[in-house]
Design a protein around this motif. Structure first.
Motif, PDB file in Angstrom:
ATOM      1  N   GLN A  30      -2.837  -9.083  -0.981  1.00 43.72           N
ATOM      2  CA  GLN A  30      -4.260  -8.786  -1.131  1.00 43.72           C
ATOM      3  C   GLN A  30      -4.467  -7.290  -1.300  1.00 43.72           C
ATOM      4  OE1 GLN A  30      -6.335 -10.298   2.302  1.00 43.72           O
ATOM      5  NE2 GLN A  30      -5.893 -12.416   1.814  1.00 43.72           N
ATOM      6  N   TYR A  56      -7.657  -4.190  -0.803  1.00 41.15           N
ATOM      7  CA  TYR A  56      -8.970  -3.821  -0.250  1.00 41.15           C
ATOM      8  C   TYR A  56      -9.282  -2.413  -0.727  1.00 41.15           C
ATOM      9  CZ  TYR A  56     -12.418  -1.848   2.865  1.00 41.15           C
ATOM     10  OH  TYR A  56     -13.522  -1.200   3.347  1.00 41.15           O
ATOM     11  N   VAL A 115     -14.409  -3.755  -2.057  1.00 39.59           N
ATOM     12  CA  VAL A 115     -13.860  -4.763  -2.967  1.00 39.59           C
ATOM     13  C   VAL A 115     -12.571  -5.286  -2.358  1.00 39.59           C
ATOM     14  CG1 VAL A 115     -12.949  -5.193  -5.276  1.00 39.59           C
ATOM     15  CG2 VAL A 115     -14.849  -3.581  -4.972  1.00 39.59           C
ATOM     16  N   GLU A 116     -12.435  -6.598  -2.291  1.00 39.01           N
ATOM     17  CA  GLU A 116     -11.179  -7.169  -1.818  1.00 39.01           C
ATOM     18  C   GLU A 116     -10.896  -8.454  -2.573  1.00 39.01           C
ATOM     19  OE1 GLU A 116     -11.242  -8.274   2.374  1.00 39.01           O
ATOM     20  OE2 GLU A 116     -13.396  -8.002   2.333  1.00 39.01           O
ATOM     21  N   GLY A 117      -9.617  -8.800  -2.611  1.00 34.09           N
ATOM     22  CA  GLY A 117      -9.245 -10.017  -3.302  1.00 34.09           C
ATOM     23  C   GLY A 117      -7.739 -10.160  -3.351  1.00 34.09           C
ATOM     24  N   PRO A 118      -7.282 -11.260  -3.940  1.00 33.67           N
ATOM     25  CA  PRO A 118      -5.839 -11.508  -4.003  1.00 33.67           C
ATOM     26  C   PRO A 118      -5.150 -10.590  -5.013  1.00 33.67           C
ATOM     27  CG  PRO A 118      -7.040 -13.241  -5.148  1.00 33.67           C
ATOM     28  CD  PRO A 118      -8.061 -12.355  -4.510  1.00 33.67           C
ATOM     29  N   GLN A 151       0.601 -10.963  -7.915  1.00 33.66           N
ATOM     30  CA  GLN A 151       1.027 -10.739  -6.539  1.00 33.66           C
ATOM     31  C   GLN A 151       2.517 -10.391  -6.598  1.00 33.66           C
ATOM     32  OE1 GLN A 151      -0.393 -14.488  -4.754  1.00 33.66           O
ATOM     33  NE2 GLN A 151      -1.857 -13.254  -3.590  1.00 33.66           N
TER      34      GLN A 151
END
Length: 130
Positions: A49, A51, A64-67, A73
Motif C-alpha cells: 500500500q 499513503y 491519498v492511500e491505496g494498494p 505491488q
C-alpha cells in the motif's frame, strides 16, 4: 534528490515541475516525481500500500492511500530496486508531500517505509522554509 531509509529500504524522490500540464492563470500547477525504492536489506518484501500526505501553499491537506503504486505491488528481493514516476496537481504554486509505503515480508510481517518530505515549487518561486 530527497532520501529516507527505513529498515535498510531506501526511498529516493526527485520532483519536477510539469510546465506543459500546468496553467497558472487557471490556478493549476502540476508536478511529476520519480521514485526509486532500493532494498538494501536481507529481506524479500512486497509493496502492498501507499499513503501520501499532500499539503498545498495554503495549508490545505489531501491524504491519498491505496494498494501498490501505479497499478503494481512490486516484489523486491535483497539488492533489488524498483522505479516509477507519477504526478500531483495543486491549486497553488507550491506545496509539499510525504508519506509511507506499507511493505510485507514473505513471513507476513507488515511495516511502514518512510517516503521523505519533498517540496513542490514552481519555477522562479522563492523557496521559504517553514
Amino acid at each position: 534528490m530527497y532520501r529516507a531509509k527505513t529498515r535498510d529500504i531506501e526511498v529516493a524522490v526527485e520532483p519536477y515541475y510539469l510546465e506543459e500540464q500546468s496553467s497558472p492563470e487557471d490556478s493549476r500547477y502540476v508536478w511529476g516525481y520519480h521514485i526509486v525504492i532500493d532494498n538494501q536489506s536481507d529481506l524479500t518484501v512486497r509493496l502492498m500500500q501507499r499513503y501520501w500526505h499532500i499539503t498545498d501553499q495554503n495549508g490545505l491537506v489531501d491524504e491519498v492511500e491505496g494498494p501498490g503504486v501505479v497499478g503494481e505491488q512490486p516484489r523486491l528481493m535483497p539488492g533489488d530496486s524498483y522505479e516509477y514516476s507519477s504526478g500531483c496537481p495543486l491549486d497553488t504554486p507550491s506545496g509539499m508531500m510525504f508519506g509511507h509505503y506499507t511493505m510485507e515480508t514473505e513471513e507476513g510481517e507488515r511495516f511502514n517505509v518512510s517516503i521523505p518530505a519533498f517540496s513542490l515549487d514552481s519555477p522562479g518561486l522563492m523557496r521559504v522554509l517553514n
